[in-house]
Every structure is written in C-alpha cells, then in structure tokens.
Design a protein around this motif. Structure first.
Motif, PDB file in Angstrom:
ATOM      1  N   LEU A   1       0.834  -1.200   0.000  1.00 19.08           N
ATOM      2  CA  LEU A   1       0.000   0.000   0.000  1.00 19.08           C
ATOM      3  C   LEU A   1       0.867   1.248   0.000  1.00 19.08           C
ATOM      4  O   LEU A   1       1.977   1.245   0.534  1.00 19.08           O
ATOM      5  CB  LEU A   1      -0.901   0.025   1.238  1.00 19.08           C
ATOM      6  CG  LEU A   1      -1.876  -1.137   1.385  1.00 19.08           C
ATOM      7  CD1 LEU A   1      -2.477  -1.136   2.776  1.00 19.08           C
ATOM      8  CD2 LEU A   1      -2.952  -1.061   0.331  1.00 19.08           C
ATOM      9  N   SER A   2       0.332   2.310  -0.575  1.00 20.18           N
ATOM     10  CA  SER A   2       0.992   3.602  -0.450  1.00 20.18           C
ATOM     11  C   SER A   2       0.848   4.055   1.008  1.00 20.18           C
ATOM     12  O   SER A   2      -0.047   3.575   1.720  1.00 20.18           O
ATOM     13  CB  SER A   2       0.362   4.624  -1.398  1.00 20.18           C
ATOM     14  OG  SER A   2      -1.001   4.820  -1.083  1.00 20.18           O
TER      15      SER A   2
ATOM     16  N   ASP B   1      -0.501   6.529   2.324  1.00 17.86           N
ATOM     17  CA  ASP B   1      -1.843   7.026   2.639  1.00 17.86           C
ATOM     18  C   ASP B   1      -2.931   5.988   2.349  1.00 17.86           C
ATOM     19  O   ASP B   1      -4.109   6.279   2.499  1.00 17.86           O
ATOM     20  CB  ASP B   1      -2.130   8.322   1.870  1.00 17.86           C
ATOM     21  CG  ASP B   1      -2.116   8.134   0.360  1.00 17.86           C
ATOM     22  OD1 ASP B   1      -1.976   6.988  -0.129  1.00 17.86           O
ATOM     23  OD2 ASP B   1      -2.250   9.151  -0.355  1.00 17.86           O
ATOM     24  N   ALA B   2      -2.532   4.787   1.925  1.00 17.06           N
ATOM     25  CA  ALA B   2      -3.424   3.665   1.620  1.00 17.06           C
ATOM     26  C   ALA B   2      -4.378   3.933   0.456  1.00 17.06           C
ATOM     27  O   ALA B   2      -5.363   3.240   0.300  1.00 17.06           O
ATOM     28  CB  ALA B   2      -4.199   3.233   2.863  1.00 17.06           C
ATOM     29  N   LYS B   3      -4.078   4.920  -0.370  1.00 14.05           N
ATOM     30  CA  LYS B   3      -4.940   5.215  -1.512  1.00 14.05           C
ATOM     31  C   LYS B   3      -4.593   4.367  -2.729  1.00 14.05           C
ATOM     32  O   LYS B   3      -5.406   4.222  -3.627  1.00 14.05           O
ATOM     33  CB  LYS B   3      -4.871   6.701  -1.857  1.00 14.05           C
ATOM     34  CG  LYS B   3      -5.521   7.566  -0.796  1.00 14.05           C
ATOM     35  CD  LYS B   3      -5.545   9.009  -1.196  1.00 14.05           C
ATOM     36  CE  LYS B   3      -6.248   9.817  -0.100  1.00 14.05           C
ATOM     37  NZ  LYS B   3      -6.338  11.232  -0.461  1.00 14.05           N
ATOM     38  N   LYS B   4      -3.385   3.822  -2.754  1.00 16.15           N
ATOM     39  CA  LYS B   4      -2.970   2.981  -3.864  1.00 16.15           C
ATOM     40  C   LYS B   4      -2.549   1.623  -3.317  1.00 16.15           C
ATOM     41  O   LYS B   4      -1.832   1.542  -2.332  1.00 16.15           O
ATOM     42  CB  LYS B   4      -1.810   3.617  -4.630  1.00 16.15           C
ATOM     43  CG  LYS B   4      -1.386   2.816  -5.836  1.00 16.15           C
ATOM     44  CD  LYS B   4      -0.282   3.512  -6.612  1.00 16.15           C
ATOM     45  CE  LYS B   4       0.121   2.636  -7.801  1.00 16.15           C
ATOM     46  NZ  LYS B   4       1.278   3.154  -8.509  1.00 16.15           N
TER      47      LYS B   4
END
Length: 106
Positions: free
Chosen positions: A73-74, A76-79
């Motif tokens: 995960l990125s 920020d967990a967006k990707k």
C-alpha cells in the motif's frame, strides 16, 4: 485483509550450533507453517520491507502447493498493488511474488 508476515505464528529461537536443542525442537516444528513463513519472509525481504512498511503477505496451502498473496500500500493507503502465485519452493515463490509487485511499481 492480508496481515504482516508471520502474524499468529509462535517461534522459538536458539543458537544455531546448539544441535541437541535443535533436535528437540524439531519434534514440535510444523513443516507446512515453516514453508509458509519462509515464503512470506522471503517476499518481504526481497521488497526490503520493515515492520513500518505497509506490506501484507500471507501464504496458505493449496492442495500440494503454497499460495502466496501479497499487497503493498501507499503510505496514505490510496494505492494498492497486489500479486499472488502458486508454487512448491517457498523461497522462489516469495521472490516471484515480490518481483511481480516491483514490476507493478511497488
């Protein structure tokens, strides 16, 4: 959800040259769990992950193979980048899944 490598596994460590203790511990070792953890650890190490890296990796037995699933995960967990593969050799499987994640941009 994929956990961090080795979650839920109980381990016992000892000195590598303590052969009598290693022999005693071999009796309680679960070979399937050992293979799964080896695949998970190999994947994480190949990714150069740490305990702070957002990496999930989980190996399970599928008939006569190991199924290794992983996610990076990125921060920020967006990707999310995912990969999975089946194999017999836990080290090769860990490297294969990690390489797939890296090729996708992990």
């Amino acid at each position: 959800m994929l956990p961090a490598q080795g979650q839920g596994v109980i381990t016992i460590e000892c000195l590598k040259d303590n052969s009598s203790l290693i022999e005693m511990l071999a009796v309680i070792n679960d070979r399937k769990t050992q293979a799964a953890i080896l695949a998970e650890r190999t994947c994480n190490e190949y990714l150069q992950g740490s305990c702070h890296a957002p990496i999930g990796v989980y190996a399970t037995e599928e008939e006569e193979n190991l199924l290794l699933r992983a996610i990076v995960l990125s921060p920020d967990a967006k990707k999310a980048i995912k990969a999975e593969s089946l194999g017999h050799d836990p080290i090769q499987l860990g490297k294969l899944v990690a390489e797939s994640l890296l090729q996708q941009g992990a």
